[in-house]
Each structure stands twice: as structure tokens, then as C-alpha cells.
Motif scaffolding. Structure first.
Motif, mmCIF file in Angstrom:
data_model
loop_
_atom_site.group_PDB
_atom_site.id
_atom_site.type_symbol
_atom_site.label_atom_id
_atom_site.label_comp_id
_atom_site.label_asym_id
_atom_site.label_seq_id
_atom_site.Cartn_x
_atom_site.Cartn_y
_atom_site.Cartn_z
ATOM 1 N N TYR B 179 47.026 31.601 27.279
ATOM 2 C CA TYR B 179 47.653 32.992 27.401
ATOM 3 C C TYR B 179 47.715 33.782 25.942
ATOM 4 O O TYR B 179 47.183 34.640 25.707
ATOM 5 N N THR B 180 48.534 33.144 24.974
ATOM 6 C CA THR B 180 48.734 33.688 23.755
ATOM 7 C C THR B 180 47.358 33.781 22.944
ATOM 8 O O THR B 180 47.108 34.537 22.313
ATOM 9 N N GLY B 183 45.344 36.301 24.393
ATOM 10 C CA GLY B 183 46.198 37.637 23.705
ATOM 11 C C GLY B 183 45.692 37.896 22.157
ATOM 12 O O GLY B 183 45.372 39.232 21.795
ATOM 13 N N ILE B 241 51.312 40.190 25.838
ATOM 14 C CA ILE B 241 51.464 38.572 26.337
ATOM 15 C C ILE B 241 52.491 38.035 25.683
ATOM 16 O O ILE B 241 53.327 37.225 26.398
ATOM 17 N N LYS B 242 52.859 38.310 24.219
ATOM 18 C CA LYS B 242 53.799 37.723 23.608
ATOM 19 C C LYS B 242 55.015 37.910 23.927
ATOM 20 O O LYS B 242 56.050 37.239 23.739
ATOM 21 N N PRO B 244 57.076 38.638 26.799
ATOM 22 C CA PRO B 244 56.142 39.081 27.408
ATOM 23 C C PRO B 244 56.469 40.086 28.468
ATOM 24 O O PRO B 244 57.701 40.149 28.905
ATOM 25 N N PHE B 248 52.370 39.639 32.555
ATOM 26 C CA PHE B 248 51.755 38.640 31.533
ATOM 27 C C PHE B 248 52.802 37.620 31.184
ATOM 28 O O PHE B 248 52.799 36.757 30.254
ATOM 29 N N HIS B 249 53.960 37.639 32.113
ATOM 30 C CA HIS B 249 55.103 36.746 31.845
ATOM 31 C C HIS B 249 55.017 35.315 32.139
ATOM 32 O O HIS B 249 55.881 34.517 31.914
ATOM 33 N N LEU B 252 55.991 32.153 30.309
ATOM 34 C CA LEU B 252 57.293 31.917 29.534
ATOM 35 C C LEU B 252 58.159 30.796 30.288
ATOM 36 O O LEU B 252 58.596 30.253 29.574
ATOM 37 N N LEU B 272 59.410 35.629 20.855
ATOM 38 C CA LEU B 272 59.298 36.900 21.720
ATOM 39 C C LEU B 272 59.547 37.985 20.855
ATOM 40 O O LEU B 272 58.852 38.878 21.329
ATOM 41 N N GLY B 275 56.308 39.781 19.341
ATOM 42 C CA GLY B 275 55.649 40.796 19.967
ATOM 43 C C GLY B 275 55.784 42.122 19.871
ATOM 44 O O GLY B 275 55.473 42.963 19.848
#
Lengths: 493, 532
Positions: B179-180, B183, B241-242, B244, B248-249, B252, B272, B275
Motif C-alpha cells: 500500500y504505502t 502511494g 494512503i498514509k 489513511p 485506502f485505510h 492500517l 499517520l 501523511g
């Protein structure tokens, strides 16, 4: 001086928790000292406040918002009431908790002190933010008292209490923020915040709904009341605190501040809010009285009686006549004295006999003459018969209606009379049973009961005597109630 | 252009570099310690983390709240041909986040004393490198440097989850990484677009410097709307995404559930915020016009996040998953506050970043403390712990109250400011925020009720021991800060106020494509009228 009213009880809460079960004497002392200290402090400033002086203390919180305390006559009026009754409730608690062998007494006393601190914070608050902060603190500090017995039932009652009152608090928060955003300030102004009068009607209506529902939870308007009877699971002194001293009075206090000092009574009437509130209060009065008739558990019956009586105060406010509003102001105090007596008596009955039901009260007057006499006197007062205090305030409120002979006001007067009759209906059975039934025939010997220890009797007798005294010498509280009301209304009424 | 004050005039030594690289130095030192000497490794790691924190505190005392400038700035040319420089500096927003990072890292290292017993050496190295990267992101004023720290940050976090995590650690770690990483990769075209836009601009106006990654310079360059759109899309995806943001969560909750306590603390507390910091430092000042247009969309996403995260939190049976979903909800709250673009909303949002860092990290520490004792995270296994662990119960209660925003504690201040900002911008947002507050109170208090109250009927729970001194030390700083921010937030707000004022001006400036260069961005004093 004003912040000390909050700080003293808060500090003593810590000291109470520190003393714990090891130093019971000190613990009890730390429970009484803040009540007495607060009463003395408020008494000292009473005279100058009545003369027109106003103390204002601003604590910087985060500019431009600040925690502000001020003492107008209304705050002093409520503060005297709360600290006086709290003192006697503490003494009564010592007896009750010991005789009833309650658990976790330190937690109980700590929470009570925190509740006292929060209540004082609410009463002496000078703007909506301060009011909200302590309002929410009160909600949380009473929770441990509601779940005190830690049974499943208590937890359920606690959850209900939490959900209801936190929702109410959130609505008050939303309304508070809205008032800030709309007017750029939320300090209480005698006669209402002027900038609010020019706002759009829809916004004002939403504000009215938010405030009414938010404070309605605490003041137990119908539909928002059901946490109150359930919370009767708590020890009886807590019920007394909930009903007569802290929580519901704080709800009413919120109504007072919003109606008089945020909207202003003129705007309130012009927007027809007073009519809506009158309808809500009338329905509450009749329905809660009818529900009270059906109750057999004595504390639940008293709880519905409270729901009923609080709406009298609201009706008095919305009569929008000076005499009616004065009646409402007096009724807060008179109701507190009478209702606290009833709860003290109920607590004594529960502790000494183990009964919680009205049907088991037969012949009790022989065994507990003082308790039942106090109970009877207070009940007479609640119904509104002379010579106990309640009749004066009811008389005034009624006059407030009858000074303006419109259909609506006559209906309100009719509601008043009908409700008083129903009240007579629900207070007659316990009194009749207690005095005119032979107890030995009905009840097994072990549960006959006898008079309670002095720590419980003395507070009850003192409080009921004062209620009686107010009923006979009714003009006594006027010297403070009148300036309180004038201070709320501002000059232009 | 935001004026800057160099470190020489304020400190005399390169303070920001020291804070940033002290942990890395610690990691290097630990590499030379024999891995059998676990205690020495732990103490060394803690020492370096604490040194970084002490420098952070010292710099904080030297921080000036008077002007609207970047402070303690260090600038050295690094790759001149590309316009890359080693450029550090802080304003009122980043200094608070740096302090939070340094504090949380020191505390989380302390919290692993007993929890991490295998591969202590590698763990401590990962934690320290992670700290360097996070602080690096917060102090970078150069886009290239920012991106470098941003990217490297993934690696230690991946290892922390994958090597010391729970049952499904590999799955969660890989999910987090994918994911990250996606991103971050998506962000590259956006960054390059900004870069080449400056180049065009420089050519047009005959500037001497043709390329730059200097953020302060990039702030002053107007960008055409079409370009802004694409830059905003790419950057926001990376940041979202970060954060999130929903949708896009999903990485987490998995990452939180399987990460070790220390990992969760850092993840929730500062990772978090990185982001959100990206939005604050890059998206909003560089692309103010498109950011303003994006407000309704961001608001909808944030509101969905608030409600959806809260609803999922209500349904969780695992303590850490519940807190993870609560983070999703809180992040929506913060994003909404920031994207109101007014003074109060931004102040509240930034303060709420700190508050969330404190309260959620403390909640994860608490979850870790319970896990160390019982080796289960299921809420149903607990109940009535209050009777067995009174001190723990009181601290847990305070943290819970802080998380739900009880007046007098830190959460209330942030929520209050965000609500007020929402009312000034659009009252509809306020209703959803209130819904979020209510749901937040519901799931957090319910969590407390299920764990701490009721009957202590599980025999395994009857043998638990209350907190020892080390565990108290890890929790007490949180409690102190919670009360401090709640009762007297003024100093904290004062620190961030100039930066927020700058941000408000930047966010609300109109698009002027013909603007001639070198005109400093006027930073007017935002009207702070007296409310009473």
C-alpha cells in the motif's frame, strides 16, 4: 474567591481518595469540609451580590476562550441551595453507607466530591463554554455513583445514563459552538445576547431544539427522562443528589441560563419557543404523574414525581409573568428540600426494613414515627397543600397563568390542578398504609424495622423543618429569589 | 516566500541535524554491540533516543513564536546540477511533531524492555532508523530530501511488523508495504511535475536558478490549474494512503493488529501524521487553488471515514483492531478540520494531531500492557480488571477520557476548535463532526466498560499484577501532557499560531499566473478579534 468553590471540592476529592479506608475519620472530614467551606464562602458574598456587586474571575484557557466564573444573584441562590443540601447529604451518607454495608465507599465519596466540584463549576459559570465543560464533568463524575452496586442491572442503568447524558452534552456542545460562531461570544448577558436577536429564524429554532434537548436530558423532560428512574438502582443518597441537588437542578440551571441569558425571554416568547416548551412541559407533567401512580417501588415513584415537578419550574418560566417566574425560582428550592426529605425517608425505610415497595409499608408509622412524619410532611408539600413550602411556589406559578386570561393559559392552569390531584393520588397509598394498617399482622418479624441511627435522622429532620418553615414564612427566600430573577431578566423587562 | 532564520543566529550548532541523526548514530553504535548483551543494547538505544529528545526540548525552548519564519534553518548545496540541497528548518507545526516523535520513540523503546526478547539488536536498530526517517520528514524543506526520508521510512517499519509481529505478521507487513509503496511511487510524477513547472517558470522569467527542490521557493511559483489537478491527484493519493483516508485505510487495522506494541505506538502516534503533514507542507501551500476546490470531496471522504471508522470500531472484538479503526475515524476528523482552511479549523486540526498522537499511543501502550500480562487481545477475555489493577484502571480511564474529548483533557480542546472552525466554514460539517464525537465516546467508553468493569470472573485475570515502576514511567508523560494541553493549551497554540497564520494566507491566495518572481508572499497578521 470563586474558583475556590471548584478547587476546594476537587482537592478534597483527591484527599478523600488518598485517605481511603485507612483513615475513615479523615476521609469523612474531607467530605464535609468542602461543603461547609463552599456554603460559607457563598454566604459571605451573598450580601454584596444582592446589593448589586458582581464578581468576575477569568482564567485563561486558550484565548480568546476562557474559563470564567461570575456570581450573579441567581448563581449565589443556586450555590447556597446546593452546598447546604450537599452538606446534609454527606452526613446522611455516612449513616446510610455504614448501616447498609456498602462496598467501595472511597470511590463513592470521591465521586461525590468531584460531582460537587463540577456542580459548583456549572453554577458559577459565566459563559457557555465554562458551563459546558463542567456540565460534562458532572455527567462523568456521577457515573461511578450510578453503577455503585456493580450488578448487571446497575451497569445497564449506567450505560443508559451514559448514552442519554453524553448525547445531551454533545448537543449542548454543538449549540455552544454555534452560538460562538454566530455571535462571536457566549458570555451570559442579562436579558439575552443582543447579537442573537438578528439571526435567521431557522437557525434560532435549531439552537432552541439543541439546547432544549441537551438540557432536557438532565432536567428529565418526557421522552428524555427514562435514565432517571433506572438510575434509582444507585444508593439512596445518590438518588437524593441526582434528584434534589445536583443533576436535575443543573439541567434546570441550563434552561434558565439559555432562556434568560442567551436567547432572552423576549426573543424566546417572540419566536414561540415558550409555547413549545409549555406544551412539552404540560405533557411531561400529566404523563409522568400518571406513570407515578402505577409504581409500586418507592424510589421509582419518587423519580417520576421528580420528572413531574421539574416541569412545573419550566411552566413557571414560560408563563412570562414576573410572579410566575418568581414562583418557578422558588419552586427549585422548595422542591429540592421536599424531595430530598422524601429520599432520605425512603433510604431509611430501605435500610431499616429491606423493603423497596410501597405495598410493604403497612403500619410503618408505629415503628418509625419520625421518618414517616417527615415523609408525610414532605409529601404534603409536594402535592402543594399548606403549610409546607410547595404551596407558595405553586400559588405563584398559578397566578402567573391567571394574570393573562387566554385559552392557553387556562389550559395550563387546568394541567396544574389536574396534576396536583394525581399527585395526591400517588402519595396517599404509602401514607395511608403507614398509618392505618397493623404491621405485625402483615410482615414477618425480622423485617419489622425500627428507627434509624441519628446520622440519618438528623439531616432529614433539619431539612424537613426548613421546608415547613419556608411554607409558613414564605417571604424569607424572596430577598434572594427576587434579585436573582431581576439579575437574569436585565433592566428592560 | 517565508523568511528563514539560520541556526547560527539562534543556536550556534546545527540542532536539527543533531536531533535527526542522533538515533541513526545510535543504530550504528548498536551494530557494534554483541547481540547477546541485550540489556546493554536496550540501554544504548534508550540513551540515544533520550538524547534526541533532550535536544528537541532544548530547541523547543529556543523556538521563537514571534515571527512567521522557518527557524534553525540549515542549508547546504548537495546536488547543485539538480537543484537539490540539504535544507532543514522547522516552523510551529513541525517542531511539535518532532517533539512528539522523539518522545514516543523513547517511550516505545522503554516499553519493549520485556515484550521484545528475541533479536533485540535488530529491533532497536529498526526503531532508531525509523525515528531518524520520521523526524527527517518533519524537518525537510527540500522536496527531494523529504521524499527520501519518506521512502526509507517504509523499510524499518516493514521489518518491525514482519519480524516481531503477531500471528499474521507477514501478511500484514506485506500489505502495509505494498500500500504505502504504491502511494510513494504515485507521488513521483507529481513531484516531477512541480519540479518542471518551476523550471518552465524560471526560463520564462530568466531566473538564475533553473532547477530547485526548495519548498520555500516552490511555494511562490504559480501553477496552471490543469497541472495543479494532476499534481494534486498524485500527491493526495500518496498522502491519503498514509493518513489513511477511506477507502485506502485497509492496511492500517492489519498493520496495527500484528505490529508489536512499540510499532503500533509509533505507527499510530506519528506515522499517520506524516501523511497529514504532507498535505500541510506540500499539497496545500503549493497547490492552494486546487486544494480549495477539492474541499468538498476531501470533506465527504473524511466524513465517510469518521462514521465508517467509528461503526467498524464498534463492531471489533480485538482491542488493537478497535483502536486502529478509531484512528481511521479520528484521522477523518483531523483532515476535515485542516481542510476548512480557516484559523480555528487548522489550529484545531494540528492540535488534534498531537492529541491523537498522545491518546492513541497511550491506548496502544495500554493494550500492550494487557497483552503482556494475558497474551490475548480479545475484549471478551477480560472484564472487571479494575478490581485487580486499580492504578492501571485509573490511568486507562484518563486516557479513555482524553480520547473521547472530555473537557479538561486535551481531546476537548482540539475538537472544540475544529467544531468552531466547521461552524465558520460550513455548519453541515459540524453535524457530522458531532456524530463522530458521539460515536467515538460510544466505542471508547464501551471498550473501557468491557475490559475494566463488571465482575472479575475469569480466573486467569485474578492473578494479574498492577503496573510496575517502568510501566508507570511509560504512561505518566502522556497523562501530564493530556492535562496540560487540556487545562492550559495557550502555549501550544501560541507555538503553532504563526505557522497556521502563514498557512491560512497560503491556502487562500488567488491564482496569479503572471506573478513576477521574488515577490515575497505577504504574511499578514490574521485578525484575531476579541471574542468577548
Amino acid at each position: 474567591m470563586l474558583p475556590y468553590l471548584v478547587i476546594i471540592p476537587a482537592v478534597s476529592a483527591i484527599l478523600v481518595a488518598y485517605c481511603g479506608e485507612r483513615h475513615i475519620g479523615w476521609r469523612n472530614a474531607w467530605c464535609l469540609i468542602p461543603c461547609a467551606a463552599n456554603f460559607i464562602i457563598i454566604s459571605l458574598i451573598t450580601k454584596s451580590v444582592v446589593a448589586g456587586e458582581r464578581y468576575l474571575v477569568t482564567l485563561v484557557w486558550m484565548p480568546p476562550f476562557s474559563i470564567e466564573f461570575s456570581s450573579d444573584a441567581f448563581a449565589v441562590y443556586m450555590g447556597l441551595l446546593v452546598s447546604f443540601l450537599w452538606f446534609f447529604t454527606m452526613i446522611y451518607s455516612f449513616g446510610y453507607m455504614t448501616v447498609h454495608h456498602e462496598q467501595a465507599q472511597t470511590r463513592y465519596y470521591t465521586a461525590l466530591m468531584l460531582a460537587l466540584a463540577s456542580t459548583m463549576g456549572v453554577i458559577f459559570s459565566s459563559n457557555l463554554v465554562t458551563l459546558f465543560i463542567f456540565f460534562e464533568c458532572l455527567t462523568f463524575s456521577v457515573y461511578p455513583l450510578v453503577i455503585h452496586t456493580e450488578t448487571d442491572e446497575a451497569y445497564q442503568a449506567g450505560s443508559k445514563y451514559g448514552v442519554y447524558l453524553v448525547s445531551g452534552g454533545t448537543m449542548v456542545l454543538l449549540a455552544t459552538v454555534a452560538v460562538y460562531a454566530l455571535t462571536g461570544g457566549a458570555r451570559f448577558v442579562p436579558g439575552g445576547i443582543p447579537a442573537l436577536a438578528g439571526q435567521h429564524k431557522g437557525i434560532l429554532f435549531i439552537l432552541f431544539v439543541l439546547f432544549t434537548v441537551g438540557f432536557g436530558f438532565k432536567a428529565a423532560l418526557l421522552g428524555l427522562h427514562s435514565w432517571l428512574p433506572d438510575a434509582m438502582i444507585a444508593p439512596t443518597p445518590v438518588s437524593a443528589v441526582l434528584h434534589a441537588v445536583a443533576v436535575v437542578n443543573v439541567g434546570l440551571y441550563g434552561f434558565y441560563r439559555v432562556i434568560y441569558n442567551v436567547f432572552g425571554i423576549e426573543l424566546y416568547q417572540r419566536m414561540n419557543f415558550s409555547t413549545y416548551l409549555a406544551i412539552a412541559a404540560s405533557v411531561t407533567i400529566i404523563v409522568s404523574a400518571l406513570i407515578a401512580l402505577r409504581q409500586n417501588e418507592i424510589k421509582r415513584m419518587l423519580a417520576f414525581s421528580t420528572v413531574n415537578q421539574l416541569s412545573y419550574v419550566l411552566l413557571g418560566i414560560v408563563s412570562v409573568q414576573f410572579i410566575g417566574m418568581l414562583g418557578a425560582m422558588l419552586h427549585i428550592v422548595f422542591h429540592s428540600f421536599m424531595k430530598i426529605t422524601l429520599f432520605y425517608a425512603a433510604g431509611i425505610i430501605i435500610v431499616q426494613t429491606g423493603n423497596t415497595n410501597i405495598s410493604d409499608m403497612g403500619g410503618l408509622a408505629r415503628k418509625m414515627p419520625i421518618t414517616m412524619l417527615s415523609f408525610t410532611v414532605a409529601a404534603i408539600g409536594i402535592v402543594g397543600l399548606p403549610p409546607v413550602a410547595g404551596w407558595i411556589s405553586k400559588w405563584y406559578i398559578m397566578q402567573g397563568f391567571l394574570q393573562q386570561l387566554s385559552i392557553g393559559h387556562i389550559i395550563l392552569a387546568a394541567v396544574f390542578i389536574l396534576s396536583s390531584i394525581i399527585e395526591l393520588g400517588y402519595f396517599t397509598p404509602p401514607i395511608y398504609l403507614a398509618y392505618f394498617v397493623d404491621r405485625e399482622k402483615q410482615i414477618p418479624k425480622a423485617k419489622l424495622g425500627s428507627e434509624a441511627p441519628l446520622t440519618m435522622l438528623i439531616p432529614m429532620v433539619i431539612v424537613v423543618c426548613i421546608a415547613l418553615f419556608f411554607g409558613i414564612w414564605g417571604s424569607l427566600p424572596h430577598w434572594l429569589a427576587k434579585p436573582a430573577l431581576m439579575g437574569l431578566l436585565g433592566q428592560n423587562f | 516566500m517565508i523568511p528563514s532564520i539560520t541556526y547560527q543566529s539562534q543556536l550556534g550548532f546545527p540542532g536539527l541535524s543533531i536531533i535527526t541523526f542522533t538515533p541513526l548514530l545510535g543504530a550504528l553504535v548498536i551494530m557494534f554491540i554483541n547481540q547477546e548483551r541485550k540489556q546493554l543494547i536496550q540501554i544504548t538505544a534508550l540513551t540515544f533516543a533520550v538524547i534526541s529528545l533532550i535536544f528537541g526540548l532544548y530547541i523547543f525552548t529556543q523556538f521563537s513564536t514571534a515571527g512567521h519564519s522557518m527557524q534553525f534553518v540549515e542549508k547546504y548545496s548537495w546536488i547543485p546540477s539538480l537543484g537539490v540541497s540539504y535544507h532543514l528548518g522547522v516552523d510551529g507545526i513541525s517542531i511539535l511533531l518532532i517533539l512528539l516523535t522523539a518522545m514516543l520513540d523513547a517511550i516505545s523503546i522503554l516499553s519493549t524492555w520485556k515484550a521484545i526478547t528475541e533479536r533485540v539488536k535488530e529491533f532497536m536498530i529498526c526503531m532508531l532508523i525509523l525515528e531518524t526517517c520520521i523526524i527527517g520528514v518533519f524537518v525537510s524543506l527540500d522536496l527531494f530530501l523529504f521524499y527520501m526520508f519518506w521512502e526509507v521510512m517504509l523499510v524499518p517499519m516493514y521489518f518491525i511488523i514482519a519480524l516481531w509481529g503477531g500471528e499474521r505478521r507477514l501478511y500484514s507487513a506485506v500489505k502495509f508495504f505494498i500500500y504505502t509503496l504504491i502511494g510513494s511511487l504515485v507521488m513521483i510524477p507529481g513531484i516531477l511535475l512541480i519540479y518542471f513547472n518551476y523550471h518552465q517558470y524560471a526560463l520564462q522569467h530568466n531566473l538564475s536558478q533553473l532547477y530547485t527542490f526548495n519548498l520555500l521557493k516552490l511555494y511562490t511559483v504559480p501553477i496552471p490549474m490543469a497541472k495543479q489537478f494532476w499534481i494534486f491527484i498524485t500527491l493526495s493519493l500518496g498522502f491519503a494512503i498514509k493518513v489513511p483516508l477511506v477507502p485506502f485505510h485497509t492496511w492500517l487495522p492489519d498493520a496495527h493488529t500484528d505490529a508489536p506494541t512499540a510499532g503500533s505506538v509509533v505507527l499510530a502516534g506519528v506515522l499517520l501524521k506524516v501523511g497529514i503533514y504532507g498535505f500541510l507542507r506540500i499539497s496545500i501551500p503549493i497547490l492552494p487553488q486546487i486544494s480549495r476546490q477539492a474541499v468538498p470531496y476531501i470533506a465527504v471522504v473524511a466524513i465517510i471515514g469518521i462514521v465508517y471508522g467509528a461503526a467498524l470500531a464498534l463492531a471489533q472484538t480485538d482491542i488493537k483492531r478497535l483502536i486502529a479503526y478509531s484512528s481511521v475515524s479520528h484521522m477523518g476528523f483531523i483532515m476535515l478540520g485542516l481542510f476548512l482552511f480557516n484559523q480555528r479549523g487548522l489550529e484545531g486540526g494540528i492540535l488534534q494531531m498531537i492529541n491523537h498522537g498522545l491518546s492513541t499511543s497511550a491506548l496502544f501502550l495500554i493494550a500492550g500492557l494487557i497483552y503482556e500480562r494475558r497474551h490475548t487481545r480479545m475484549i471478551a477475555d477480560f472484564g472487571g480488571l479494575y478490581h485487580q489493577l486499580p492504578v492501571f484502571g485509573v490511568l486507562f480511564a484518563i486516557v479513555t477520557f482524553s480520547s473521547i474529548g472530555l473537557p479538561g483533557l486535551n481531546g476537548f480542546v482540539g475538537e472544540f476548535l475544529i467544531l468552531l472552525g466547521a461552524f465558520e466554514a460550513n455548519a453541515v460539517y459540524a453535524w457530522f463532526l458531532v456524530l463522530g464525537i458521539l460515536l467515538g465516546a460510544a466505542y471508547t467508553l464501551w471498550l473501557y466498560q468491557r475490559i475494566m468493569m463488571g465482575k472479575l470472573d475469569n480466573p486467569e485475570n485474578q492473578k494479574l499484577k498492577d503496573l510496575d515502576a517502568r510501566e508507570l514511567v511509560t504512561l505518566i508523560p502522556f497523562i501530564i501532557l493530556m492535562f496540560w494541553i487540556g487545562l492550559y493549551p495557550t502555549p501550544w497554540l501560541n507555538v503553532m499560531r504563526p505557522a497556521v497564520e502563514t498557512l491560512v494566507v497560503q491556502a487562500n491566495r488567488p491564482l496569479d499566473l503572471g506573478a513576477s518572481p521574488q515577490i515575497p508572499l505577504a504574511v499578514e497578521k490574521v485578525d484575531t478579534e476579541n471574542w468577548f
